[in-house]
Design a protein around this motif. Structure first.
Motif, mmCIF file in Angstrom:
data_model
loop_
_atom_site.group_PDB
_atom_site.id
_atom_site.type_symbol
_atom_site.label_atom_id
_atom_site.label_comp_id
_atom_site.label_asym_id
_atom_site.label_seq_id
_atom_site.Cartn_x
_atom_site.Cartn_y
_atom_site.Cartn_z
ATOM 1 N N ASP A 35 -40.844 60.537 -8.762
ATOM 2 C CA ASP A 35 -42.181 59.202 -8.177
ATOM 3 C C ASP A 35 -42.544 58.984 -7.245
ATOM 4 O O ASP A 35 -41.727 59.114 -5.865
ATOM 5 N N ALA A 36 -43.563 58.292 -7.717
ATOM 6 C CA ALA A 36 -44.966 58.204 -6.859
ATOM 7 C C ALA A 36 -44.279 57.517 -6.087
ATOM 8 O O ALA A 36 -44.875 55.917 -6.883
ATOM 9 N N GLY A 37 -44.150 56.710 -4.882
ATOM 10 C CA GLY A 37 -44.014 55.475 -4.768
ATOM 11 C C GLY A 37 -42.641 54.789 -5.145
ATOM 12 O O GLY A 37 -42.072 53.797 -5.140
ATOM 13 N N CYS A 38 -41.497 55.454 -3.644
ATOM 14 C CA CYS A 38 -40.234 56.098 -4.277
ATOM 15 C C CYS A 38 -39.100 55.094 -3.583
ATOM 16 O O CYS A 38 -37.886 54.702 -3.938
ATOM 17 N N GLY A 39 -39.832 54.689 -2.661
ATOM 18 C CA GLY A 39 -39.008 53.498 -1.756
ATOM 19 C C GLY A 39 -38.071 54.527 -0.947
ATOM 20 O O GLY A 39 -38.205 56.149 -0.578
ATOM 21 N N SER A 40 -36.572 54.006 -1.478
ATOM 22 C CA SER A 40 -35.980 55.287 -0.677
ATOM 23 C C SER A 40 -35.323 56.067 -1.506
ATOM 24 O O SER A 40 -33.725 56.186 -1.043
ATOM 25 N N LEU A 90 -42.183 60.704 -3.747
ATOM 26 C CA LEU A 90 -43.004 60.483 -2.049
ATOM 27 C C LEU A 90 -43.152 58.527 -2.029
ATOM 28 O O LEU A 90 -43.422 58.329 -2.686
ATOM 29 N N ASP A 91 -43.670 58.273 -0.919
ATOM 30 C CA ASP A 91 -44.025 57.111 -0.493
ATOM 31 C C ASP A 91 -43.901 57.690 1.203
ATOM 32 O O ASP A 91 -43.720 58.513 1.809
ATOM 33 N N PHE A 92 -45.317 56.248 1.555
ATOM 34 C CA PHE A 92 -45.940 56.795 2.605
ATOM 35 C C PHE A 92 -45.004 55.287 3.552
ATOM 36 O O PHE A 92 -44.941 55.995 5.084
ATOM 37 N N ASP A 93 -43.334 54.855 3.148
ATOM 38 C CA ASP A 93 -43.340 54.816 4.617
ATOM 39 C C ASP A 93 -41.746 55.340 4.831
ATOM 40 O O ASP A 93 -40.873 55.503 4.416
ATOM 41 N N GLY A 94 -41.523 55.133 5.989
ATOM 42 C CA GLY A 94 -40.909 56.681 7.227
ATOM 43 C C GLY A 94 -40.036 55.864 7.306
ATOM 44 O O GLY A 94 -38.839 56.922 6.850
ATOM 45 N N GLU A 95 -39.495 55.017 7.139
ATOM 46 C CA GLU A 95 -38.170 54.469 7.529
ATOM 47 C C GLU A 95 -37.070 54.123 5.570
ATOM 48 O O GLU A 95 -36.122 55.002 5.712
ATOM 49 N N ALA A 96 -38.643 54.251 4.477
ATOM 50 C CA ALA A 96 -37.497 54.420 4.036
ATOM 51 C C ALA A 96 -37.594 55.492 3.291
ATOM 52 O O ALA A 96 -36.722 55.689 2.418
ATOM 53 N N ASP A 106 -34.517 64.649 -2.433
ATOM 54 C CA ASP A 106 -35.629 65.224 -1.759
ATOM 55 C C ASP A 106 -36.892 63.655 -2.047
ATOM 56 O O ASP A 106 -37.277 63.962 -3.116
ATOM 57 N N ILE A 107 -37.195 63.632 -1.217
ATOM 58 C CA ILE A 107 -38.530 62.386 -1.050
ATOM 59 C C ILE A 107 -39.585 62.772 -0.018
ATOM 60 O O ILE A 107 -38.755 63.462 1.028
ATOM 61 N N ARG A 108 -40.286 63.149 -0.233
ATOM 62 C CA ARG A 108 -41.724 63.480 1.289
ATOM 63 C C ARG A 108 -42.732 62.288 1.309
ATOM 64 O O ARG A 108 -42.610 61.695 0.479
ATOM 65 N N GLN A 109 -42.921 62.393 2.498
ATOM 66 C CA GLN A 109 -43.559 61.254 3.211
ATOM 67 C C GLN A 109 -45.338 61.753 2.388
ATOM 68 O O GLN A 109 -45.950 62.755 3.262
ATOM 69 N N GLY A 110 -46.111 61.160 2.030
ATOM 70 C CA GLY A 110 -47.453 60.652 2.312
ATOM 71 C C GLY A 110 -48.242 59.881 1.094
ATOM 72 O O GLY A 110 -47.119 59.117 1.022
#
Length: 355
Positions: free
Chosen positions: A154-159, A176-182, A192-196
């Motif tokens: 899920d690209a841009g998965c939020g939380s 994958l999401d750019f939002d570090g808080e999420a 399993d979420i990666r920040q990117g």
């Protein structure tokens, strides 16, 4: 209040050409756009319509290094609104019945064992076609895994709410999401979420079976590069699922600059269905499908009307200015979209990588 000052000039980038097809042929589509949705980003914006591919894009727009300022109040910073296939009980009778039919159908289709399933409830699912389309949209038209351990991104998965749902339906899900808080919130929940960034995922080529991109593509500075990278991430025979606001929506014609789907300056590029499908075909995708529309006009019309009235579209309570005539317009818009999904408020497309 919407900030009155301008976005700093040294934090803007000017394009002069379409970010999709690079054509310089264009015309102003809408001018004087501003942040009505979250009322945090300063500036006034111009939306251009490309004379080549038909896409619409902001120019100038916030540079990638600075656009994070426009997300200070964005919803991924708030509490999750997770939809659960296994809702905690007890449920009222109506919810129990609806959940029972839905989960019975999902259990039969995906070979899983979701709770609250009504015995033989799947036999009743076809009696409620509108609700059935909502469920299929909710699970993002995932194909059954057929016992295989298929990988979903899920690209841009939020939380990560959808990751949990995909895992319940038999997938190995990563986000994958750019939002570090999420990302931190999702990881704390065991996902399993990666920040990117997109493009630039860092994932291995041909490592994913199914990719979902829900209301993400319109936020990206390089939509073409992103779609090309996602194509490369898919295994042969893999599928890409996209949904985003529709440039051909009836709501855009109704509300103009107040239409909720515009959301400047966070939404940088918008497509009509034919334009996005042409882009996907050019990148190598095949078997493209524009999915049937689900009833969704009420959300867009209520939020758009609130924005037109100068109100916070997320404020609790009645929508400012809402009256019976708007109920009628919502019904008419949903009926029109049911007949022709090219008119829906948001478009949903699946596209397959050749096997």
């Amino acid at each position: 209040m919407i900030p009155d000052d301008s976005w700093p000039e040294n934090e803007l980038e000017a394009l002069g050409a379409c970010p999709v097809c690079r054509s310089v042929e264009r015309a102003v589509m809408l001018d004087g756009l501003h942040d009505m949705a979250f009322q945090v980003a300063p500036g006034r914006w111009t939306l251009w319509r490309c004379g080549g591919c038909g896409a619409a894009y902001l120019d100038p727009r916030p540079a990638a290094a600075y656009i994070v300022k426009a997300y200070a109040r964005y919803y991924t910073h708030g509490e999750s609104e997770a939809f659960r296939l296994d809702p905690p009980g007890p449920l009222d009778l109506r919810t129990r019945f609806i959940t029972g039919i839905r989960n019975s159908w999902l259990n039969r289709r995906y070979g899983v064992r979701l709770p609250w399933a009504l015995p033989l409830g799947w036999l009743l699912a076809g009696l409620f076609p509108d609700r059935q389309r909502r469920v299929e949209q909710l699970i993002r038209h995932l194909p059954p895994t057929k016992g295989e351990r298929r990988v979903l991104l899920d690209a841009g998965c939020g939380s990560g709410d959808f990751l949990r749902m995909a895992e319940q339906l038999g997938y190995r899900a990563l986000g994958l999401d750019f939002d570090g808080e999420a990302v931190a919130r999702g990881r704390a929940a065991g996902l399993d979420i990666r920040q990117g960034a997109l493009p630039g995922t860092g994932l291995a080529p041909e490592s994913v079976d199914y990719i979902t991109v829900r209301h993400v593509l319109e936020h990206l500075h390089d939509p073409v590069g992103t779609l090309a990278e996602l194509y490369g991430l898919l295994k042969p025979g893999g599928c890409l699922w996209i949904t985003q606001p529709n440039l051909s929506a009836l709501g855009l014609k109704e509300f103009g600059i107040a239409w909720r789907g515009l959301e400047p300056p966070r939404h940088l590029t918008l497509f009509e269905p034919a334009g996005l499908m042409t882009l996907l075909t050019g990148l190598g995708f095949e078997r493209l499908l524009l999915h049937d529309a689900v009833p969704q006009a009420e959300f867009y019309y209520r939020q758009s009307l609130a924005q037109r009235m100068g109100a916070d579209p997320y404020q609790p309570g009645p929508t400012p200015g809402w009256a019976a005539e708007w109920d009628a317009k919502v019904t008419a818009a949903d009926q029109a979209a049911a007949q022709d999904s090219r008119l829906s408020e948001a478009l949903t497309i699946t596209a397959w990588k050749p096997a």
